[in-house]
Scaffold this active site. Structure first.
Site, mmCIF file in Angstrom:
data_model
loop_
_atom_site.group_PDB
_atom_site.id
_atom_site.type_symbol
_atom_site.label_atom_id
_atom_site.label_comp_id
_atom_site.label_asym_id
_atom_site.label_seq_id
_atom_site.Cartn_x
_atom_site.Cartn_y
_atom_site.Cartn_z
ATOM 1 N N CYS A 146 -39.280 -26.085 -15.911
ATOM 2 C CA CYS A 146 -38.441 -26.091 -17.071
ATOM 3 C C CYS A 146 -39.219 -27.881 -16.849
ATOM 4 C CB CYS A 146 -37.305 -26.140 -15.780
ATOM 5 S SG CYS A 146 -35.980 -27.430 -15.841
ATOM 6 N N ARG A 180 -17.302 -24.220 -2.190
ATOM 7 C CA ARG A 180 -18.625 -22.923 -1.880
ATOM 8 C C ARG A 180 -20.408 -23.616 -1.061
ATOM 9 N NH1 ARG A 180 -20.711 -21.522 -7.094
ATOM 10 N NH2 ARG A 180 -18.858 -19.913 -6.702
ATOM 11 N N CYS A 215 -36.394 -29.014 -6.879
ATOM 12 C CA CYS A 215 -36.242 -28.345 -7.987
ATOM 13 C C CYS A 215 -37.234 -27.459 -7.968
ATOM 14 C CB CYS A 215 -36.236 -28.205 -8.799
ATOM 15 S SG CYS A 215 -35.919 -26.782 -9.803
ATOM 16 N N CYS A 263 -20.192 -16.144 -14.724
ATOM 17 C CA CYS A 263 -20.727 -17.415 -14.298
ATOM 18 C C CYS A 263 -22.255 -18.023 -15.016
ATOM 19 C CB CYS A 263 -20.667 -17.865 -13.411
ATOM 20 S SG CYS A 263 -20.564 -19.538 -12.980
ATOM 21 N N CYS A 287 -17.959 -25.570 -12.038
ATOM 22 C CA CYS A 287 -17.988 -24.958 -11.272
ATOM 23 C C CYS A 287 -19.167 -26.218 -10.755
ATOM 24 C CB CYS A 287 -19.111 -23.920 -10.812
ATOM 25 S SG CYS A 287 -19.992 -23.827 -9.017
ATOM 26 N N CYS A 327 -35.962 -33.121 -11.548
ATOM 27 C CA CYS A 327 -35.665 -32.833 -10.064
ATOM 28 C C CYS A 327 -36.159 -32.899 -8.971
ATOM 29 C CB CYS A 327 -34.310 -31.873 -10.237
ATOM 30 S SG CYS A 327 -33.307 -31.826 -11.977
ATOM 31 N N CYS A 357 -23.471 -14.382 -11.156
ATOM 32 C CA CYS A 357 -24.361 -15.905 -11.743
ATOM 33 C C CYS A 357 -25.608 -15.557 -12.820
ATOM 34 C CB CYS A 357 -23.635 -16.424 -11.431
ATOM 35 S SG CYS A 357 -22.216 -17.190 -10.273
#
Length: 332
Positions: free
Chosen positions: A52, A260, A59, A128, A188, A56, A96
């Site tokens: 990616c 969640r 991550c 999702c 979400c 972040c 998901c």
């Protein structure tokens, strides 16, 4: 009463309530709006891993960090369906799919994701996706394919966000949420505890979520999973009582949402998770991995459910996604 006009001061007063009183209040709200024995059981699969371009700080899939995550391209639909079947047979009702993209591009990979969404939806599971930023047209295409929910977390407060991520803005995230909502897909959206934020930042994030025009249908509260090679690898472990406090406050602010208990469960005891359920959590991810980080497996969670008297929530209990409901109305 469901409100979207909470003030920072009101949320701070709730958040600062003595812990036992806060949990009691949250449990009372939870009982008024939800079946407390029901927990939505979800499984999250990384359909495209690593590489990616974003930064972040938490991550392990960011290309710029050396975390040992093996990069792989977009999975084949057949592989995804096999994973979804395994999850459904183990008791999951929401599946998901996550791709390590900054944003969705209109290409063959996106066409394959749409095929995955259609196929998993045909299995009778809520579908999702979390794929990064979406345009309005992409959100509509996902809705037309049968997408039930889209995950796009805010992560933290608007004020602290720039300390964690620089490659997309807070406004970018809010715009994607708006695109998803207008397409008739349920939202979400939650955040992460343990990024180095203050209690004021946690309150600020909850304020943003609880004052959206419509509350997210699902609010994940994640404890930072400290991954070697990321800038936050040496952050302290999140205290369980911080998680309980966040979940309880979220439950009071957003009574009807699925709150969640997400990342970080692998480091929690059953007793600690029980406190989170008491405080109003009614959704979990199950399965050995959350994208690339460890997570309790199906068997462990079955045993915990038996001990605590919990049961999986059935799929589509809240009804079809708004997009499907709207198309049914138009058809008539």
């Amino acid at each position: 009463m469901i409100r979207n006009d909470w003030t920072i001061e009101e949320i701070k007063e709730i958040y600062d309530t003595p812990l036992l009183e806060l949990v009691y209040r949250a449990a009372t709200v939870h009982r008024a709006y939800n079946e407390t024995a029901e927990v939505q059981v979800c499984t999250l699969l990384s359909i495209k891993t690593g590489g990616c371009p974003e930064d972040c700080s938490y991550c392990p899939q960011a290309a710029r960090y050396h975390t040992g995550v093996k990069t792989h391209g977009l999975m084949q639909t057949e592989e995804v369906l096999a994973a979804a079947t395994k999850a459904r047979d183990a008791g999951s009702t929401r599946f998901c799919m996550g791709a390590a993209w900054r944003e969705v591009r209109d290409n063959r990979d996106f066409d394959r994701v749409l095929d995955m969404v259609r196929s998993v939806n045909d299995m009778g599971m809520e579908v999702c996706c979390t794929l990064g930023m979406l345009t309005p047209d992409q959100a509509r295409k996902l809705a037309d394919a049968g997408l039930y929910a889209y995950n796009h977390n805010l992560d933290t407060s608007p004020e602290y966000y720039g300390s964690v991520i620089s490659t997309r803005t807070y406004e970018d995230r809010l715009q994607t949420l708006d695109n998803v909502r207008k397409a008739g897909v349920s939202v979400c959206c939650g955040g992460i505890v343990g990024l180095g934020e203050t209690h004021e930042d946690r309150i600020g994030m909850l304020h943003t979520l609880s004052t959206l025009p419509e509350h997210p249908e699902s609010v994940p509260i994640n404890a930072l999973v400290r991954v070697k090679g990321t800038p936050l690898e040496n952050n302290p472990k999140v205290d369980i009582w911080d998680m309980v406090r966040m979940i309880a406050t979220a439950r009071i602010l957003m009574p009807a949402a699925m709150v969640r208990l997400s990342a970080g469960r692998a480091e929690m005891t059953v007793a600690e998770q029980a406190w989170c359920f008491m405080a109003g959590a009614n959704s979990i991810f199950t399965g050995e991995k959350l994208l690339t980080t460890p997570n309790p497996g199906f068997d462990e969670d079955h045993a915990m459910f038996q001990l605590l008297g919990l049961k999986p929530r059935e799929a589509f209990k809240a009804g079809p996604p708004a997009a499907a409901a709207a198309s049914t109305v138009l058809a008539h």
